[in-house]
Design a protein around this motif. Structure first.
Motif, mmCIF file in Angstrom:
data_model
loop_
_atom_site.group_PDB
_atom_site.id
_atom_site.type_symbol
_atom_site.label_atom_id
_atom_site.label_comp_id
_atom_site.label_asym_id
_atom_site.label_seq_id
_atom_site.Cartn_x
_atom_site.Cartn_y
_atom_site.Cartn_z
ATOM 1 N N GLY A 77 0.804 -1.224 0.000
ATOM 2 C CA GLY A 77 0.000 0.000 0.000
ATOM 3 C C GLY A 77 0.827 1.259 0.000
ATOM 4 N N GLU A 78 2.143 1.148 0.035
ATOM 5 C CA GLU A 78 2.994 2.323 -0.001
ATOM 6 C C GLU A 78 2.947 2.944 -1.392
ATOM 7 O OE1 GLU A 78 6.870 1.189 1.089
ATOM 8 O OE2 GLU A 78 6.306 0.429 3.087
ATOM 9 N N PRO A 79 3.143 4.286 -1.457
ATOM 10 C CA PRO A 79 3.153 4.924 -2.790
ATOM 11 C C PRO A 79 4.326 4.406 -3.623
ATOM 12 C CG PRO A 79 3.920 6.442 -1.106
ATOM 13 C CD PRO A 79 3.353 5.244 -0.375
ATOM 14 N N LEU A 80 4.084 4.258 -4.867
ATOM 15 C CA LEU A 80 5.109 3.750 -5.765
ATOM 16 C C LEU A 80 6.182 4.808 -5.989
ATOM 17 C CD1 LEU A 80 2.877 2.019 -8.455
ATOM 18 C CD2 LEU A 80 4.126 0.931 -6.595
ATOM 19 N N PRO A 81 7.432 4.401 -6.053
ATOM 20 C CA PRO A 81 8.485 5.380 -6.366
ATOM 21 C C PRO A 81 8.329 5.885 -7.796
ATOM 22 C CG PRO A 81 9.378 3.152 -6.435
ATOM 23 C CD PRO A 81 7.966 3.037 -5.894
ATOM 24 N N PRO A 82 8.779 7.097 -8.033
ATOM 25 C CA PRO A 82 8.649 7.628 -9.409
ATOM 26 C C PRO A 82 9.479 6.802 -10.391
ATOM 27 C CG PRO A 82 10.105 9.007 -8.103
ATOM 28 C CD PRO A 82 9.487 8.013 -7.152
ATOM 29 N N PRO A 83 9.024 6.705 -11.607
ATOM 30 C CA PRO A 83 9.789 5.954 -12.603
ATOM 31 C C PRO A 83 11.101 6.661 -12.902
ATOM 32 C CG PRO A 83 8.025 7.157 -13.672
ATOM 33 C CD PRO A 83 7.814 7.301 -12.183
#
Length: 259
Positions: A40-46
């Protein structure tokens, strides 16, 4: 039984632990972005895209089609020309093979054999495949880059043979002379396109030693037909011969006589 067996409990335990470690490494790697899906953590930026190269100027692409045919000898100062805008387009025509030569004639040139050097480089450029324009330039001459760019823009894609120079006619020879009244360009500078190269006659014959520029004009007339060639008058304000003189600059381009 061998030392290693998949049926042994210890071996199976080791393989299980290795599988867990590898799977965990893959799931938590930022580049794969799997962990955020489960936690559920925000995804790191690409990662940022690789930098894009800016488009090349249209003028640079035009000059890719140019070869400056440059007959040289032992007195030619190549350092001077390689420090000018022409450096990437020079195709030195050498008597003998040496570093930097593009065309090699394998004979010592003198004033009386320059016509043979003209045959040499003309035969060589017939094998060029990705060049649309050629400038033949003497090694005591210089030409303005913007002027050449304008000529490239004007005559790119021209379907007729184009021959740009200060043209004149050869006079003073007998009625039977094959070069009599031939139309040819001044040797300090002439520019021509690939259409002219395709038809120029490199098997042209005559007797004796003759002016090399008149010989090139005769090769053009013999192979292409004078009536089929677009003869364009050069702008002499954009071409310097023997000396370069502008504002606070004066350069002797012919300090040592070549032949």
């Amino acid at each position: 039984m061998g030392m290693f067996s998949l049926s042994r409990p210890r071996t199976q335990l080791v393989l299980l632990i290795m599988g867990i470690l590898i799977t965990g490494t893959i799931l938590t790697a930022p580049s794969h972005r799997y962990w955020g899906t489960f936690s559920g953590e925000p995804l790191p930026p690409p990662p940022p895209p690789p930098p894009r190269m800016p488009p090349r100027p249209a003028e640079d692409i035009l000059f890719d089609k140019l070869a400056i045919i440059f007959p040289i000898n032992n007195n030619t100062d190549m350092q001077f020309y390689r420090n000018t805008w022409m450096r990437d387009y020079l195709h030195p025509v050498c008597d003998w093979d040496e570093p930097g030569c593009k065309i090699v004639c394998n004979r010592t040139s003198t004033y009386r054999t320059l016509d043979q050097k003209t045959f040499c480089f003309t035969r060589a450029i017939k094998n060029y495949r990705d060049t649309e324009f050629f400038i033949k330039l003497d090694d005591d001459s210089f030409v303005d880059k913007d002027y050449v760019a304008d000529l490239l823009k004007t005559y790119t894609g021209w379907q007729k043979p184009v021959y740009i120079s200060d043209h004149t006619r050869l006079r003073g020879y007998g009625e039977k002379d094959p070069l009599r009244h031939v139309r040819y360009g001044n040797g300090k500078f002439y520019m021509f396109n690939d259409q002219l190269v395709r038809c120029v006659d490199t098997d042209y014959t005559y007797e004796g030693s003759r002016n090399e520029d008149a010989v090139f004009g005769a090769m053009v007339t013999s192979g292409c037909g004078e009536e089929n060639v677009e003869y364009i008058q050069e702008d002499d304000n954009k071409i310097w011969h023997k000396k370069y003189e502008s504002k606070n600059k004066y350069i002797d381009l012919a300090h040592i006589k070549n032949h």
